[in-house]
Design a protein around this motif. Structure first.
Motif, PDB file in Angstrom:
ATOM      1  N   THR A 190       0.818  -1.212   0.000  1.00  0.00           N
ATOM      2  CA  THR A 190       0.000   0.000   0.000  1.00  0.00           C
ATOM      3  C   THR A 190       0.851   1.260   0.000  1.00  0.00           C
ATOM      4  O   THR A 190       0.527   2.241  -0.680  1.00  0.00           O
ATOM      5  N   ILE A 191       1.959   1.257   0.738  1.00  0.00           N
ATOM      6  CA  ILE A 191       2.841   2.428   0.751  1.00  0.00           C
ATOM      7  C   ILE A 191       3.400   2.682  -0.646  1.00  0.00           C
ATOM      8  O   ILE A 191       3.397   3.820  -1.147  1.00  0.00           O
ATOM      9  N   LEU A 192       3.873   1.628  -1.297  1.00  0.00           N
ATOM     10  CA  LEU A 192       4.448   1.789  -2.634  1.00  0.00           C
ATOM     11  C   LEU A 192       3.402   2.240  -3.632  1.00  0.00           C
ATOM     12  O   LEU A 192       3.613   3.186  -4.402  1.00  0.00           O
ATOM     13  N   TYR A 193       2.242   1.586  -3.617  1.00  0.00           N
ATOM     14  CA  TYR A 193       1.181   1.936  -4.568  1.00  0.00           C
ATOM     15  C   TYR A 193       0.698   3.371  -4.348  1.00  0.00           C
ATOM     16  O   TYR A 193       0.493   4.122  -5.302  1.00  0.00           O
ATOM     17  N   THR A 194       0.536   3.763  -3.088  1.00  0.00           N
ATOM     18  CA  THR A 194       0.045   5.100  -2.794  1.00  0.00           C
ATOM     19  C   THR A 194       1.037   6.160  -3.254  1.00  0.00           C
ATOM     20  O   THR A 194       0.646   7.216  -3.768  1.00  0.00           O
ATOM     21  N   GLY A 195       2.332   5.895  -3.095  1.00  0.00           N
ATOM     22  CA  GLY A 195       3.341   6.828  -3.564  1.00  0.00           C
ATOM     23  C   GLY A 195       3.248   7.061  -5.062  1.00  0.00           C
ATOM     24  O   GLY A 195       3.349   8.198  -5.549  1.00  0.00           O
ATOM     25  N   VAL A 196       3.028   5.986  -5.804  1.00  0.00           N
ATOM     26  CA  VAL A 196       2.910   6.100  -7.252  1.00  0.00           C
ATOM     27  C   VAL A 196       1.621   6.826  -7.640  1.00  0.00           C
ATOM     28  O   VAL A 196       1.591   7.632  -8.578  1.00  0.00           O
ATOM     29  N   VAL A 197       0.532   6.548  -6.898  1.00  0.00           N
ATOM     30  CA  VAL A 197      -0.744   7.214  -7.166  1.00  0.00           C
ATOM     31  C   VAL A 197      -0.609   8.728  -6.999  1.00  0.00           C
ATOM     32  O   VAL A 197      -1.234   9.508  -7.710  1.00  0.00           O
ATOM     33  N   VAL A 198       0.234   9.150  -6.062  1.00  0.00           N
ATOM     34  CA  VAL A 198       0.461  10.583  -5.859  1.00  0.00           C
ATOM     35  C   VAL A 198       1.333  11.154  -6.968  1.00  0.00           C
ATOM     36  O   VAL A 198       1.047  12.223  -7.524  1.00  0.00           O
ATOM     37  N   CYS A 205       4.125   7.778   2.640  1.00  0.00           N
ATOM     38  CA  CYS A 205       3.512   7.742   1.304  1.00  0.00           C
ATOM     39  C   CYS A 205       3.992   8.900   0.444  1.00  0.00           C
ATOM     40  O   CYS A 205       4.252   8.737  -0.752  1.00  0.00           O
ATOM     41  N   THR A 206       4.122  10.081   1.051  1.00  0.00           N
ATOM     42  CA  THR A 206       4.632  11.230   0.301  1.00  0.00           C
ATOM     43  C   THR A 206       6.096  11.014  -0.077  1.00  0.00           C
ATOM     44  O   THR A 206       6.516  11.348  -1.196  1.00  0.00           O
ATOM     45  N   SER A 207       6.882  10.440   0.844  1.00  0.00           N
ATOM     46  CA  SER A 207       8.288  10.143   0.546  1.00  0.00           C
ATOM     47  C   SER A 207       8.409   9.124  -0.575  1.00  0.00           C
ATOM     48  O   SER A 207       9.313   9.205  -1.414  1.00  0.00           O
ATOM     49  N   GLY A 230       4.989  20.814  -5.823  1.00  0.00           N
ATOM     50  CA  GLY A 230       3.953  21.534  -5.079  1.00  0.00           C
ATOM     51  C   GLY A 230       2.697  20.697  -4.946  1.00  0.00           C
ATOM     52  O   GLY A 230       2.099  20.603  -3.865  1.00  0.00           O
ATOM     53  N   SER A 231       2.290  20.045  -6.047  1.00  0.00           N
ATOM     54  CA  SER A 231       1.083  19.209  -6.009  1.00  0.00           C
ATOM     55  C   SER A 231       1.310  17.940  -5.196  1.00  0.00           C
ATOM     56  O   SER A 231       0.417  17.484  -4.465  1.00  0.00           O
ATOM     57  N   VAL A 232       2.515  17.352  -5.297  1.00  0.00           N
ATOM     58  CA  VAL A 232       2.818  16.132  -4.539  1.00  0.00           C
ATOM     59  C   VAL A 232       2.741  16.392  -3.037  1.00  0.00           C
ATOM     60  O   VAL A 232       2.062  15.671  -2.290  1.00  0.00           O
TER      61      VAL A 232
END
Length: 633
Positions: A141-149, A398-400, A166-168
């Motif tokens: 989930t962490i990896l997928y969420t990072g890519v989704v962002v 997730c942002t990282s 800025g958006s990330v």
């Protein structure tokens, strides 16, 4: 450098930023609202599962928004533009997924009184299976969420000029903010608002694009002439990227793996006040999935009609297919300030809802599966603060991961498939537990590891050795009406470059349609789990609580009580006495897993002697008020 002269496409104007900023402001405000409203109910159960008092409406909208991320908003129209409208067949897969989820998995999870779906694995097998499955889910989930962002931010940045980082960071900060303040209720109601924004964004694109291209009949004619309306392809070749069978069968496995047993889905379902409300939320969610699917496919057809004779990707105006939709929006709304901002808000609504749901689900499984086991005597107040701290931690992670995704290059596409490759084996694991009574913990753990190995083997191999172009080549694209910068001509489509060496498996096993990755992992897990269970000794039915098993075998052997008993290996779903005893024992086991004292355990039995805790005879459904009162979930 492009060989064609690109049209004059404007970037974001002031009003676009205003509309986009309003999305973030309203989302954050919802978190503040629930933080103030629920400040006197500051318990971990209120924070993580909304006090188990949610209704079906907002939960249905929340589920739809969470699973229709910006990847869907940007990727599905591009998919239809390049490969045709066969993507609409996913409505079949969605239908099967919702039916299986609501009738097979949900009743077991809801009646077990669990907060984390992985608690079930300990009740059914043991702690080892639970912890391994939880770790896989967290990493996935962490990896997928990072890519989704990161992925939609990159696509929008290169087309609209919207600031990438800025958006990330704005996405990560806002999601973490309202998750931490308002908990699940803030996530659900924010998702409901973001679903409305997504639909409005699609509708504005559809209406303006249709008007500019001569109306629905002209769009239909152009799409038909371009072979975009060839939907039904009954070729059974599993190597074909999209056919009726790969979408209907493979799509069902894929979505069931990331939907039916997903913590994010079940957490919101069990937050409903009754099982009936939870099921209704799922079926209403199905309507929402259909609406988004139709909007996305229609947008792809409108976009193709608009660029039928001057494809911006082939002409070099954009660098990736995922940029087609934002490029199209900036093109058709160049003279209408504010509407491009609405579409970007639409795309980021999908991102916000997915990220927020993931952060909340990650905090829940970590708290329930690890923190409670390590610190069983935490006070209620401290539990709430730990839950909020976990939301902040996973928001940062997730942002990282979105930052790390920018360094992955071509591996980003591979990481998008991890959700399916992990979801398939997880689906197989829960299916073994719920459907197959004789599976033991060794078979469950061995099956999970086998399924993960098989799914990653085929998935990673497919990225290293792309499938032959004859299986994946998109439909023709034209640049006939583009303005040439010089007299050079280029081909309409180009086959992907192939590596110099291709092993024998590259054109068979590694060329399997990506929609079958989940099926490979699920079936591999089930078959390996059954085999290992037979070798190491089958579970006896008397050791399995009937409420942890869904008696689907009764449908196959409905004519014979003897065969039903044989199929269930002694697990008796027909005896009221046995059923009551097993439910009372389950209460004790659940209490042991989540740390409930003996007085609460006795409360289970005294309150409702013939059903699981939470059964409401007036509604003839399982409800949560009594469960909350007695167990302090």
């Amino acid at each position: 450098m492009s060989l064609f002269v690109p049209p004059d496409i404007k970037t974001f104007a002031s009003w676009d930023y205003v509309v986009f900023a309003a999305l973030f402001l309203i989302s954050a405000s919802i978190g503040v609202f629930f933080a103030i409203k629920e400040r006197k109910k500051a318990t971990s159960k209120e924070f993580l599962v909304g006090g188990r008092q949610m209704t079906c409406g907002p939960v249905a909208l929340s589920l739809t928004a969470s699973f229709m991320s910006a990847v869907t908003v940007l990727g599905t129209p591009s998919e239809v533009y390049r490969y045709g409208a066969s993507f609409i067949l996913f409505f079949i897969a969605y239908t099967f997924v919702i039916i299986f989820t609501s009738e097979l998995f949900l009743p077991v999870f809801y009646r077990s009184g669990i907060t984390s779906t992985y608690e079930y694995l300990e009740l059914r097998f043991n702690k080892s299976v639970r912890f391994v499955a939880t770790l896989i889910y967290i990493l996935q989930t962490i990896l997928y969420t990072g890519v989704v962002v990161y992925a939609p931010a990159l696509a929008l940045n290169q087309v609209t000029g919207f600031h990438l980082w800025g958006s990330v960071f704005a996405t990560g900060i806002v999601c973490t903010f309202y998750c931490t303040l308002g908990g699940l209720k803030a996530v659900v109601w924010t998702d409901a608002f973001q679903f409305v924004v997504m639909v409005l964004g699609f509708l504005t694109v559809l209406i303006q694009g249709t008007l500019l291209n001569g109306g629905p009949s002209m769009i239909w004619e152009r799409a038909n002439n371009g072979s975009r309306l060839t939907i039904f392809d009954f070729d059974v070749d599993p190597l074909r990227r999209h056919t009726f069978w790969t979408i209907a069968i493979g799509g069902t496995f894929t979505w069931l793996g990331i939907y039916g047993v997903n913590q994010s889905t079940m957490q919101r379902c069990i937050s409903c006040r009754s099982e009936k409300q939870a099921k209704l939320a799922l079926y209403l969610n199905l309507v929402g999935l259909w609406v988004i699917l139709v909007c996305a496919v229609s947008s792809g057809l409108v976009m193709y009609a608009h660029y039928k004779n001057c494809d911006p990707w082939t002409a070099g105006f954009i660098s990736a297919p995922d940029q087609l939709m934002p490029y199209f929006v900036m093109d058709i709304f160049s003279s209408i300030p504010g509407l491009p901002g609405l579409f970007v808000a639409c795309a980021f609504s999908g991102t916000l809802s997915t990220v927020a749901a993931s952060i909340n689900a990650l905090a829940t499984v970590t708290f329930e599966d690890f923190v409670k086991n390590c610190l069983p005597n935490l006070s209620e107040n401290m539990s709430t603060w730990v839950s909020k701290g976990l939301c902040i931690l996973f928001g940062v992670l997730c942002t990282s991961m979105a930052v790390a995704a920018s360094l992955l290059g071509g591996v980003v596409q591979a990481s998008l498939s991890i959700h399916g490759m992990c979801g398939g084996p997880m689906l197989g694991l829960f299916t073994l537990g719920i459907v197959v009574p004789w599976t033991n913990w060794k078979g469950a753990l061995g099956g999970l590891l086998t399924g993960i190995t098989l799914a990653f083997w085929v998935g990673i191999g497919a990225f290293v050795y792309p499938a032959p172009s004859s299986k994946t080549l998109p439909l023709d694209l034209s640049t006939a009406n583009c303005t040439l910068a010089n007299n050079t001509e280029i081909l309409a489509t180009m086959a992907p470059a192939q590596p110099p060496f291709r092993p024998q498996l590259a054109d068979s096993w590694h060329s399997l349609s990506y929609l079958y990755y989940s099926a490979v992992g699920c079936l591999g897990c089930i078959f390996a789990g059954l085999l290992i269970s037979f070798i190491t000794g089958l579970n006896k039915g008397k050791d399995i609580k009937p409420v942890l098993i869904r008696p689907v075998c009764s449908l196959v052997c409905f004519w014979s009580k003897r065969y039903r008993t044989l199929c269930w290996c002694g697990v008796d779903h027909g005896s009221k006495v046995i059923h009551e005893d097993s439910e009372n024992n389950l209460c004790k086991d659940t209490a042991k897993v989540i740390g409930i004292d003996k007085a609460s355990q006795d409360g289970f039995k005294k309150e409702i002697p013939s059903h699981l805790p939470g059964y409401n005879p007036n509604e003839k459904s399982y409800t949560n008020p009594s469960l909350d009162k007695e167990t302090h979930f």
